[in-house]
Design a protein around this motif. Structure first.
Motif, PDB file in Angstrom:
ATOM      1  N   MET A   4       0.832  -1.199   0.000  1.00 23.20           N
ATOM      2  CA  MET A   4       0.000   0.000   0.000  1.00 23.20           C
ATOM      3  C   MET A   4       0.867   1.249   0.000  1.00 23.20           C
ATOM      4  O   MET A   4       1.844   1.333   0.744  1.00 23.20           O
ATOM      5  CB  MET A   4      -0.908   0.006   1.229  1.00 23.20           C
ATOM      6  CG  MET A   4      -1.950  -1.083   1.197  1.00 23.20           C
ATOM      7  SD  MET A   4      -3.122  -0.962   2.560  1.00 23.20           S
ATOM      8  CE  MET A   4      -2.268  -1.934   3.792  1.00 23.20           C
ATOM      9  N   THR A   5       0.485   2.189  -0.846  1.00 25.46           N
ATOM     10  CA  THR A   5       1.105   3.513  -0.875  1.00 25.46           C
ATOM     11  C   THR A   5      -0.016   4.528  -0.724  1.00 25.46           C
ATOM     12  O   THR A   5      -1.060   4.411  -1.367  1.00 25.46           O
ATOM     13  CB  THR A   5       1.855   3.760  -2.201  1.00 25.46           C
ATOM     14  OG1 THR A   5       2.855   2.754  -2.363  1.00 25.46           O
ATOM     15  CG2 THR A   5       2.507   5.126  -2.230  1.00 25.46           C
ATOM     16  N   TYR A   6       0.206   5.536   0.131  1.00 28.29           N
ATOM     17  CA  TYR A   6      -0.821   6.540   0.395  1.00 28.29           C
ATOM     18  C   TYR A   6      -0.216   7.914   0.164  1.00 28.29           C
ATOM     19  O   TYR A   6       0.901   8.201   0.615  1.00 28.29           O
ATOM     20  CB  TYR A   6      -1.303   6.429   1.845  1.00 28.29           C
ATOM     21  CG  TYR A   6      -2.435   7.355   2.177  1.00 28.29           C
ATOM     22  CD1 TYR A   6      -3.749   6.976   1.952  1.00 28.29           C
ATOM     23  CD2 TYR A   6      -2.198   8.615   2.710  1.00 28.29           C
ATOM     24  CE1 TYR A   6      -4.803   7.824   2.262  1.00 28.29           C
ATOM     25  CE2 TYR A   6      -3.241   9.464   3.019  1.00 28.29           C
ATOM     26  CZ  TYR A   6      -4.545   9.064   2.789  1.00 28.29           C
ATOM     27  OH  TYR A   6      -5.581   9.912   3.087  1.00 28.29           O
ATOM     28  N   LEU A   7      -0.920   8.761  -0.566  1.00 26.66           N
ATOM     29  CA  LEU A   7      -0.453  10.119  -0.810  1.00 26.66           C
ATOM     30  C   LEU A   7      -1.653  11.056  -0.872  1.00 26.66           C
ATOM     31  O   LEU A   7      -2.420  11.041  -1.837  1.00 26.66           O
ATOM     32  CB  LEU A   7       0.358  10.203  -2.100  1.00 26.66           C
ATOM     33  CG  LEU A   7       0.974  11.555  -2.437  1.00 26.66           C
ATOM     34  CD1 LEU A   7       1.926  12.017  -1.331  1.00 26.66           C
ATOM     35  CD2 LEU A   7       1.715  11.478  -3.762  1.00 26.66           C
ATOM     36  N   ARG A   8      -1.821  11.845   0.199  1.00 22.57           N
ATOM     37  CA  ARG A   8      -2.851  12.875   0.284  1.00 22.57           C
ATOM     38  C   ARG A   8      -4.214  12.424  -0.262  1.00 22.57           C
ATOM     39  O   ARG A   8      -4.775  13.020  -1.167  1.00 22.57           O
ATOM     40  CB  ARG A   8      -2.375  14.135  -0.419  1.00 22.57           C
ATOM     41  CG  ARG A   8      -1.158  14.763   0.255  1.00 22.57           C
ATOM     42  CD  ARG A   8      -0.736  16.060  -0.396  1.00 22.57           C
ATOM     43  NE  ARG A   8      -0.200  15.925  -1.728  1.00 22.57           N
ATOM     44  CZ  ARG A   8       1.045  15.575  -2.036  1.00 22.57           C
ATOM     45  NH1 ARG A   8       1.896  15.308  -1.075  1.00 22.57           N
ATOM     46  NH2 ARG A   8       1.447  15.498  -3.281  1.00 22.57           N
ATOM     47  N   GLY A   9      -4.727  11.325   0.299  1.00 27.36           N
ATOM     48  CA  GLY A   9      -6.069  10.858  -0.054  1.00 27.36           C
ATOM     49  C   GLY A   9      -6.125   9.801  -1.134  1.00 27.36           C
ATOM     50  O   GLY A   9      -7.167   9.197  -1.343  1.00 27.36           O
ATOM     51  N   ALA A  10      -5.018   9.554  -1.832  1.00 24.35           N
ATOM     52  CA  ALA A  10      -4.989   8.510  -2.856  1.00 24.35           C
ATOM     53  C   ALA A  10      -4.303   7.271  -2.274  1.00 24.35           C
ATOM     54  O   ALA A  10      -3.218   7.363  -1.707  1.00 24.35           O
ATOM     55  CB  ALA A  10      -4.238   8.987  -4.090  1.00 24.35           C
ATOM     56  N   LEU A  11      -4.953   6.130  -2.408  1.00 24.67           N
ATOM     57  CA  LEU A  11      -4.421   4.870  -1.893  1.00 24.67           C
ATOM     58  C   LEU A  11      -4.182   3.923  -3.057  1.00 24.67           C
ATOM     59  O   LEU A  11      -5.111   3.572  -3.781  1.00 24.67           O
ATOM     60  CB  LEU A  11      -5.399   4.237  -0.898  1.00 24.67           C
ATOM     61  CG  LEU A  11      -5.034   2.855  -0.375  1.00 24.67           C
ATOM     62  CD1 LEU A  11      -3.738   2.912   0.447  1.00 24.67           C
ATOM     63  CD2 LEU A  11      -6.171   2.283   0.453  1.00 24.67           C
ATOM     64  N   GLU A  12      -2.917   3.526  -3.226  1.00 28.52           N
ATOM     65  CA  GLU A  12      -2.560   2.565  -4.274  1.00 28.52           C
ATOM     66  C   GLU A  12      -2.355   1.200  -3.633  1.00 28.52           C
ATOM     67  O   GLU A  12      -1.616   1.063  -2.662  1.00 28.52           O
ATOM     68  CB  GLU A  12      -1.271   2.994  -4.971  1.00 28.52           C
ATOM     69  CG  GLU A  12      -0.795   1.994  -6.010  1.00 28.52           C
ATOM     70  CD  GLU A  12       0.546   2.372  -6.592  1.00 28.52           C
ATOM     71  OE1 GLU A  12       0.554   3.146  -7.557  1.00 28.52           O
ATOM     72  OE2 GLU A  12       1.574   1.900  -6.062  1.00 28.52           O
ATOM     73  N   LEU A  13      -3.036   0.214  -4.183  1.00 27.52           N
ATOM     74  CA  LEU A  13      -2.850  -1.176  -3.792  1.00 27.52           C
ATOM     75  C   LEU A  13      -2.101  -1.846  -4.936  1.00 27.52           C
ATOM     76  O   LEU A  13      -2.561  -1.798  -6.085  1.00 27.52           O
ATOM     77  CB  LEU A  13      -4.195  -1.855  -3.559  1.00 27.52           C
ATOM     78  CG  LEU A  13      -5.128  -1.151  -2.574  1.00 27.52           C
ATOM     79  CD1 LEU A  13      -6.497  -1.805  -2.573  1.00 27.52           C
ATOM     80  CD2 LEU A  13      -4.523  -1.143  -1.186  1.00 27.52           C
ATOM     81  N   MET A  14      -0.945  -2.434  -4.639  1.00 25.18           N
ATOM     82  CA  MET A  14      -0.111  -2.990  -5.703  1.00 25.18           C
ATOM     83  C   MET A  14       0.338  -4.396  -5.353  1.00 25.18           C
ATOM     84  O   MET A  14       0.818  -4.644  -4.247  1.00 25.18           O
ATOM     85  CB  MET A  14       1.119  -2.113  -5.926  1.00 25.18           C
ATOM     86  CG  MET A  14       1.875  -2.417  -7.208  1.00 25.18           C
ATOM     87  SD  MET A  14       3.265  -3.529  -7.031  1.00 25.18           S
ATOM     88  CE  MET A  14       4.441  -2.524  -6.195  1.00 25.18           C
ATOM     89  N   SER A  15       0.162  -5.292  -6.300  1.00 24.92           N
ATOM     90  CA  SER A  15       0.671  -6.650  -6.180  1.00 24.92           C
ATOM     91  C   SER A  15       1.853  -6.752  -7.140  1.00 24.92           C
ATOM     92  O   SER A  15       1.688  -6.649  -8.360  1.00 24.92           O
ATOM     93  CB  SER A  15      -0.423  -7.652  -6.569  1.00 24.92           C
ATOM     94  OG  SER A  15       0.080  -8.955  -6.499  1.00 24.92           O
ATOM     95  N   PRO A  16       3.071  -6.922  -6.611  1.00 19.06           N
ATOM     96  CA  PRO A  16       4.240  -6.921  -7.479  1.00 19.06           C
ATOM     97  C   PRO A  16       4.310  -8.161  -8.366  1.00 19.06           C
ATOM     98  O   PRO A  16       3.932  -9.258  -7.961  1.00 19.06           O
ATOM     99  CB  PRO A  16       5.425  -6.880  -6.507  1.00 19.06           C
ATOM    100  CG  PRO A  16       4.894  -7.220  -5.177  1.00 19.06           C
ATOM    101  CD  PRO A  16       3.419  -7.042  -5.201  1.00 19.06           C
ATOM    102  N   ALA A  17       4.807  -7.955  -9.583  1.00 13.66           N
ATOM    103  CA  ALA A  17       5.001  -9.043 -10.537  1.00 13.66           C
ATOM    104  C   ALA A  17       6.168  -9.922 -10.092  1.00 13.66           C
ATOM    105  O   ALA A  17       7.012  -9.521  -9.284  1.00 13.66           O
ATOM    106  CB  ALA A  17       5.288  -8.470 -11.924  1.00 13.66           C
ATOM    107  N   ILE A  18       6.239 -11.109 -10.629  1.00 11.15           N
ATOM    108  CA  ILE A  18       7.315 -12.044 -10.301  1.00 11.15           C
ATOM    109  C   ILE A  18       8.675 -11.429 -10.623  1.00 11.15           C
ATOM    110  O   ILE A  18       9.604 -11.512  -9.817  1.00 11.15           O
ATOM    111  CB  ILE A  18       7.112 -13.374 -11.051  1.00 11.15           C
ATOM    112  CG1 ILE A  18       5.870 -14.078 -10.510  1.00 11.15           C
ATOM    113  CG2 ILE A  18       8.342 -14.265 -10.937  1.00 11.15           C
ATOM    114  CD1 ILE A  18       5.434 -15.264 -11.334  1.00 11.15           C
ATOM    115  N   ASP A  19       8.806 -10.801 -11.784  1.00 11.62           N
ATOM    116  CA  ASP A  19      10.091 -10.199 -12.151  1.00 11.62           C
ATOM    117  C   ASP A  19      10.438  -9.024 -11.233  1.00 11.62           C
ATOM    118  O   ASP A  19      11.603  -8.789 -10.936  1.00 11.62           O
ATOM    119  CB  ASP A  19      10.084  -9.744 -13.607  1.00 11.62           C
ATOM    120  CG  ASP A  19      10.219 -10.921 -14.572  1.00 11.62           C
ATOM    121  OD1 ASP A  19      10.537 -12.041 -14.115  1.00 11.62           O
ATOM    122  OD2 ASP A  19      10.012 -10.719 -15.784  1.00 11.62           O
TER     123      ASP A  19
END
Length: 136
Positions: A47-62
């Motif tokens: 999770m990354t949060y920046l002034r009200g925006a929340l990014e949910l990221m699942s990293p790729a194998i590479d």
């Protein structure tokens, strides 16, 4: 030359090797903190949060393979140089006054472990898109 995908082979390789992201907007800081608590120390979606925006990221194998290679090279260098390097993996770094938070790929402390923040955080920029982590 690449071989054509079999019908039963699942998604094309280039689709599986991209970081998967979802960005939610107008998320209150308290909700971001609650999500960190609920998820706990478990690996998974970053999770990354920046002034009200929340990014949910699942990293790729590479992405994960490159992260591990960079970490191993850094750790080998520290060992050879006699540096007291302590690794902590993906350590959530948050700042309520700045309304920002991120989970770098790897974090390290040089010397004694009694610190509240790492001395070094590594973030692999593997695919485009998402929040600008340099602003966090």
């Amino acid at each position: 030359m690449a071989l054509p995908a079999r019908p039963d082979a699942g998604p094309a390789l280039d689709e599986r090797d991209r970081d998967q992201r979802v960005i939610l907007y107008d998320v209150p800081w308290a909700q971001y903190e609650s999500l960190l608590v609920v998820r706990g120390e478990k690996a998974g979606v970053r999770m990354t949060y920046l002034r009200g925006a929340l990014e949910l990221m699942s990293p790729a194998i590479d992405h994960e393979a490159i992260k591990k290679l960079v970490a191993r090279l850094l750790e080998a260098y520290a060992e050879e140089a006699g540096l007291p390097l302590n690794g902590y993996g993906s350590w959530p770094l948050t700042s309520e006054p700045d309304e920002s938070g991120l989970e770098p790929d790897e974090c390290y402390i040089l010397g004694p472990r009694e610190k509240s923040r790492p001395d070094l955080a590594i973030e692999i920029a593997y695919s485009r898109g998402g929040l600008n982590k340099l602003e966090v």
